[in-house]
Scaffold this motif. Structure first.
Motif, PDB file in Angstrom:
ATOM      1  N   VAL A   1       0.829  -1.211   0.000  1.00  0.00           N
ATOM      2  CA  VAL A   1       0.000   0.000   0.000  1.00  0.00           C
ATOM      3  C   VAL A   1       0.862   1.260   0.000  1.00  0.00           C
ATOM      4  O   VAL A   1       1.875   1.347   0.699  1.00  0.00           O
ATOM      5  N   LYS A   2       0.452   2.254  -0.783  1.00  0.00           N
ATOM      6  CA  LYS A   2       1.139   3.542  -0.820  1.00  0.00           C
ATOM      7  C   LYS A   2       0.954   4.282   0.496  1.00  0.00           C
ATOM      8  O   LYS A   2      -0.129   4.285   1.074  1.00  0.00           O
ATOM      9  N   GLY A   3       2.025   4.944   0.941  1.00  0.00           N
ATOM     10  CA  GLY A   3       1.961   5.662   2.206  1.00  0.00           C
ATOM     11  C   GLY A   3       0.915   6.747   2.236  1.00  0.00           C
ATOM     12  O   GLY A   3       0.260   6.982   3.261  1.00  0.00           O
ATOM     13  N   GLU A   4       0.685   7.408   1.091  1.00  0.00           N
ATOM     14  CA  GLU A   4      -0.288   8.502   1.075  1.00  0.00           C
ATOM     15  C   GLU A   4      -1.718   8.006   1.268  1.00  0.00           C
ATOM     16  O   GLU A   4      -2.636   8.802   1.530  1.00  0.00           O
ATOM     17  N   ALA A   5      -1.927   6.691   1.156  1.00  0.00           N
ATOM     18  CA  ALA A   5      -3.274   6.139   1.376  1.00  0.00           C
ATOM     19  C   ALA A   5      -3.594   5.962   2.856  1.00  0.00           C
ATOM     20  O   ALA A   5      -4.766   5.844   3.223  1.00  0.00           O
ATOM     21  N   ILE A   6      -2.574   5.949   3.708  1.00  0.00           N
ATOM     22  CA  ILE A   6      -2.783   5.592   5.118  1.00  0.00           C
ATOM     23  C   ILE A   6      -3.804   6.477   5.821  1.00  0.00           C
ATOM     24  O   ILE A   6      -4.676   5.962   6.535  1.00  0.00           O
ATOM     25  N   PRO A   7      -3.769   7.825   5.673  1.00  0.00           N
ATOM     26  CA  PRO A   7      -4.786   8.624   6.378  1.00  0.00           C
ATOM     27  C   PRO A   7      -6.223   8.308   5.965  1.00  0.00           C
ATOM     28  O   PRO A   7      -7.156   8.556   6.725  1.00  0.00           O
ATOM     29  N   TYR A   8      -6.411   7.763   4.771  1.00  0.00           N
ATOM     30  CA  TYR A   8      -7.750   7.332   4.364  1.00  0.00           C
ATOM     31  C   TYR A   8      -8.091   5.955   4.946  1.00  0.00           C
ATOM     32  O   TYR A   8      -9.245   5.668   5.242  1.00  0.00           O
ATOM     33  N   LEU A   9      -7.073   5.117   5.090  1.00  0.00           N
ATOM     34  CA  LEU A   9      -7.297   3.748   5.549  1.00  0.00           C
ATOM     35  C   LEU A   9      -7.620   3.657   7.032  1.00  0.00           C
ATOM     36  O   LEU A   9      -8.224   2.673   7.471  1.00  0.00           O
ATOM     37  N   THR A  10      -7.214   4.642   7.820  1.00  0.00           N
ATOM     38  CA  THR A  10      -7.393   4.534   9.268  1.00  0.00           C
ATOM     39  C   THR A  10      -8.865   4.440   9.671  1.00  0.00           C
ATOM     40  O   THR A  10      -9.183   3.918  10.739  1.00  0.00           O
ATOM     41  N   VAL A  11      -9.763   4.912   8.820  1.00  0.00           N
ATOM     42  CA  VAL A  11     -11.191   4.759   9.121  1.00  0.00           C
ATOM     43  C   VAL A  11     -11.583   3.280   9.109  1.00  0.00           C
ATOM     44  O   VAL A  11     -12.606   2.897   9.688  1.00  0.00           O
ATOM     45  N   PHE A  12     -10.760   2.450   8.463  1.00  0.00           N
ATOM     46  CA  PHE A  12     -11.024   1.012   8.406  1.00  0.00           C
ATOM     47  C   PHE A  12     -10.086   0.230   9.327  1.00  0.00           C
ATOM     48  O   PHE A  12      -9.840  -0.953   9.101  1.00  0.00           O
ATOM     49  N   ALA A  13      -9.594   0.869  10.379  1.00  0.00           N
ATOM     50  CA  ALA A  13      -8.664   0.183  11.287  1.00  0.00           C
ATOM     51  C   ALA A  13      -9.309  -1.030  11.940  1.00  0.00           C
ATOM     52  O   ALA A  13      -8.618  -1.971  12.334  1.00  0.00           O
ATOM     53  N   HIS A  14     -10.630  -1.038  12.044  1.00  0.00           N
ATOM     54  CA  HIS A  14     -11.331  -2.207  12.589  1.00  0.00           C
ATOM     55  C   HIS A  14     -11.229  -3.397  11.649  1.00  0.00           C
ATOM     56  O   HIS A  14     -11.386  -4.542  12.061  1.00  0.00           O
ATOM     57  N   ARG A  15     -10.960  -3.145  10.366  1.00  0.00           N
ATOM     58  CA  ARG A  15     -10.939  -4.195   9.350  1.00  0.00           C
ATOM     59  C   ARG A  15      -9.524  -4.520   8.883  1.00  0.00           C
ATOM     60  O   ARG A  15      -9.203  -5.665   8.567  1.00  0.00           O
ATOM     61  N   ILE A  16      -8.651  -3.511   8.810  1.00  0.00           N
ATOM     62  CA  ILE A  16      -7.299  -3.707   8.272  1.00  0.00           C
ATOM     63  C   ILE A  16      -6.347  -4.063   9.406  1.00  0.00           C
ATOM     64  O   ILE A  16      -6.140  -3.274  10.334  1.00  0.00           O
ATOM     65  N   ALA A  17      -5.761  -5.239   9.327  1.00  0.00           N
ATOM     66  CA  ALA A  17      -4.797  -5.667  10.343  1.00  0.00           C
ATOM     67  C   ALA A  17      -3.421  -5.083  10.067  1.00  0.00           C
ATOM     68  O   ALA A  17      -2.722  -4.639  10.983  1.00  0.00           O
ATOM     69  N   SER A  18      -3.006  -5.070   8.785  1.00  0.00           N
ATOM     70  CA  SER A  18      -1.633  -4.671   8.478  1.00  0.00           C
ATOM     71  C   SER A  18      -1.495  -4.276   7.017  1.00  0.00           C
ATOM     72  O   SER A  18      -2.312  -4.630   6.174  1.00  0.00           O
ATOM     73  N   ILE A  19      -0.438  -3.530   6.770  1.00  0.00           N
ATOM     74  CA  ILE A  19      -0.032  -3.159   5.419  1.00  0.00           C
ATOM     75  C   ILE A  19       1.474  -3.378   5.336  1.00  0.00           C
ATOM     76  O   ILE A  19       2.161  -3.499   6.351  1.00  0.00           O
ATOM     77  N   ASP A  20       1.998  -3.443   4.124  1.00  0.00           N
ATOM     78  CA  ASP A  20       3.445  -3.565   3.972  1.00  0.00           C
ATOM     79  C   ASP A  20       3.898  -2.776   2.755  1.00  0.00           C
ATOM     80  O   ASP A  20       3.092  -2.440   1.884  1.00  0.00           O
ATOM     81  N   SER A  21       5.174  -2.503   2.698  1.00  0.00           N
ATOM     82  CA  SER A  21       5.760  -1.865   1.521  1.00  0.00           C
ATOM     83  C   SER A  21       7.275  -1.985   1.587  1.00  0.00           C
ATOM     84  O   SER A  21       7.852  -2.153   2.661  1.00  0.00           O
ATOM     85  N   GLN A  22       7.879  -1.911   0.421  1.00  0.00           N
ATOM     86  CA  GLN A  22       9.324  -1.810   0.303  1.00  0.00           C
ATOM     87  C   GLN A  22       9.662  -0.575  -0.537  1.00  0.00           C
ATOM     88  O   GLN A  22      10.702  -0.507  -1.182  1.00  0.00           O
ATOM     89  N   ALA A  23       8.756   0.411  -0.493  1.00  0.00           N
ATOM     90  CA  ALA A  23       8.886   1.601  -1.334  1.00  0.00           C
ATOM     91  C   ALA A  23      10.142   2.404  -1.015  1.00  0.00           C
ATOM     92  O   ALA A  23      10.661   3.117  -1.884  1.00  0.00           O
ATOM     93  N   TYR A  24      10.626   2.311   0.211  1.00  0.00           N
ATOM     94  CA  TYR A  24      11.817   3.070   0.585  1.00  0.00           C
ATOM     95  C   TYR A  24      13.021   2.700  -0.273  1.00  0.00           C
ATOM     96  O   TYR A  24      13.966   3.483  -0.430  1.00  0.00           O
ATOM     97  N   GLY A  25      13.018   1.502  -0.847  1.00  0.00           N
ATOM     98  CA  GLY A  25      14.135   1.070  -1.684  1.00  0.00           C
ATOM     99  C   GLY A  25      14.288   1.910  -2.938  1.00  0.00           C
ATOM    100  O   GLY A  25      15.398   2.101  -3.442  1.00  0.00           O
TER     101      GLY A  25
END
Length: 344
Positions: free
Chosen positions: A219-243
């Motif tokens: 998941v893209k980092g810029e999506a996180i503030p939108y995803l937090t409304v679904f914190a009850h549903r989303i357990a985790s995200i991952d990325s290797q974008a820093y590379g």
């Protein structure tokens, strides 16, 4: 993964690592105390003994270096395998052997991604969803044989939100038992729109059983503030974008991309993602839902559609191998259907 879920839920940020070699990058991951995700591709060995590069097994010894990490999970590397090799260079049994070689926090099913770079049209998307369904079933069966079912994470695929629902429905028993399901083909998806990340998550939140939570791959980092409304549903995200940022810094500086450079970017990335988790929740814009493609009225085209659907059902039932090429059969299959309908 069957333990009761806590009432207060938050999204876990997992760090994707390009390797598990001892060194500054792995040491930094330990110090950050973040859960880590490793790709099967990162644990692959390759050989040129026969004059060309071919897959030669797993570097199991690298897993010894993961002992002091907070946790380690395993991804099947579906997108990388499809883009780089045109398919998985290892068999399903090879992959199960890797999953059984270490006490992973979870290990993901093999799946068949549907990004535009891989699946160019709607038929290919549907074909790959059927292959994903069968691959999940085969992984679960082998996981039972190997005694590693407890940390198996099924993975669903789709292009449109209801594609994921169909995939989840076909795997409903497996998903409910696991309590956690991976959602693939996320990393190159826009945040908004009828096929956007938020549309997919919102749809899954509406149709999945309440106790089932999601892991969103890449998941893209810029999506996180939108995803937090679904914190009850989303357990985790991952990325290797820093590379990517580390590679750019090294190239602009005329240097090789060292683990030290990558480690610095990884640490900054981790802090940035956690800061985003604490930003004010952003409102999900109202958008029109994606719709099913229109019905085909032309008799020949309708026969083609029916032939493809019958082949997908055979793949899902296990009567055709989930990695078997079906394209040469489609027109003949459709011709038989067409003739039956025209003479009925």
């Amino acid at each position: 993964m069957n333990d009761p879920l806590p009432k207060k839920r938050s999204i876990t940020v997992m760090v994707g690592l390009p390797h598990l070699a001892a060194g500054k990058l792995l040491e930094r991951a330990r110090r950050l105390e973040q859960p880590v995700l490793i790709s099967a591709n990162a644990l692959s060995r390759w050989s040129k003994k026969r004059g060309w590069r071919e897959w030669a097994g797993w570097r199991i010894s690298a897993l010894d270096n993961a002992a002091s990490l907070q946790s380690l999970s395993l991804d099947s590397a579906g997108f990388s395998a499809m883009v780089t090799y045109g398919g998985y260079p290892w068999t399903l049994d090879d992959y199960i052997g890797l999953a059984a070689a270490y006490p992973f926090h979870w290990w993901a099913s093999l799946d068949y991604c549907v990004e535009h770079q891989v699946a160019g049209d709607r038929d290919e998307v549907l074909d790959r969803i059927s292959r994903t369904i069968r691959a999940n079933i085969e992984c679960r069966l082998r996981a039972e044989d190997q005694g590693i079912l407890a940390n198996f994470m099924p993975v669903i695929q789709g292009r449109l939100p209801f594609d994921y629902e169909r995939c989840a429905d076909a795997l409903s028993g497996t998903i409910e038992r696991a309590g956690l399901v991976g959602v693939g083909s996320m990393c190159r998806r826009p945040i908004h729109g009828p096929e956007g990340l938020m549309a997919v998550v919102d749809h899954l939140d509406r149709v999945l059983p309440p106790r089932v939570r999601l892991h969103l791959f890449g998941v893209k980092g810029e999506a996180i503030p939108y995803l937090t409304v679904f914190a009850h549903r989303i357990a985790s995200i991952d990325s290797q974008a820093y590379g990517v940022a580390a590679r750019n810094e090294a190239r602009h500086g005329g240097r090789l991309k060292s683990d030290a450079i990558v480690a610095d970017h990884m640490e900054r990335w981790v802090h940035a993602q956690h800061a985003r988790l604490h930003q004010p929740r952003r409102q999900l814009p109202v958008q029109a839902p994606a719709t099913e493609p229109a019905r085909v009225d032309d008799p020949w085209e309708a026969a083609i559609v029916e032939a493809r659907q019958q082949i997908r059902e055979l793949i899902e039932s296990g009567d055709l191998d989930h990695d078997e090429t079906t394209a040469p059969w489609i027109e003949q299959w459709a011709a038989d259907i067409y003739r039956e309908r025209m003479t009925a």
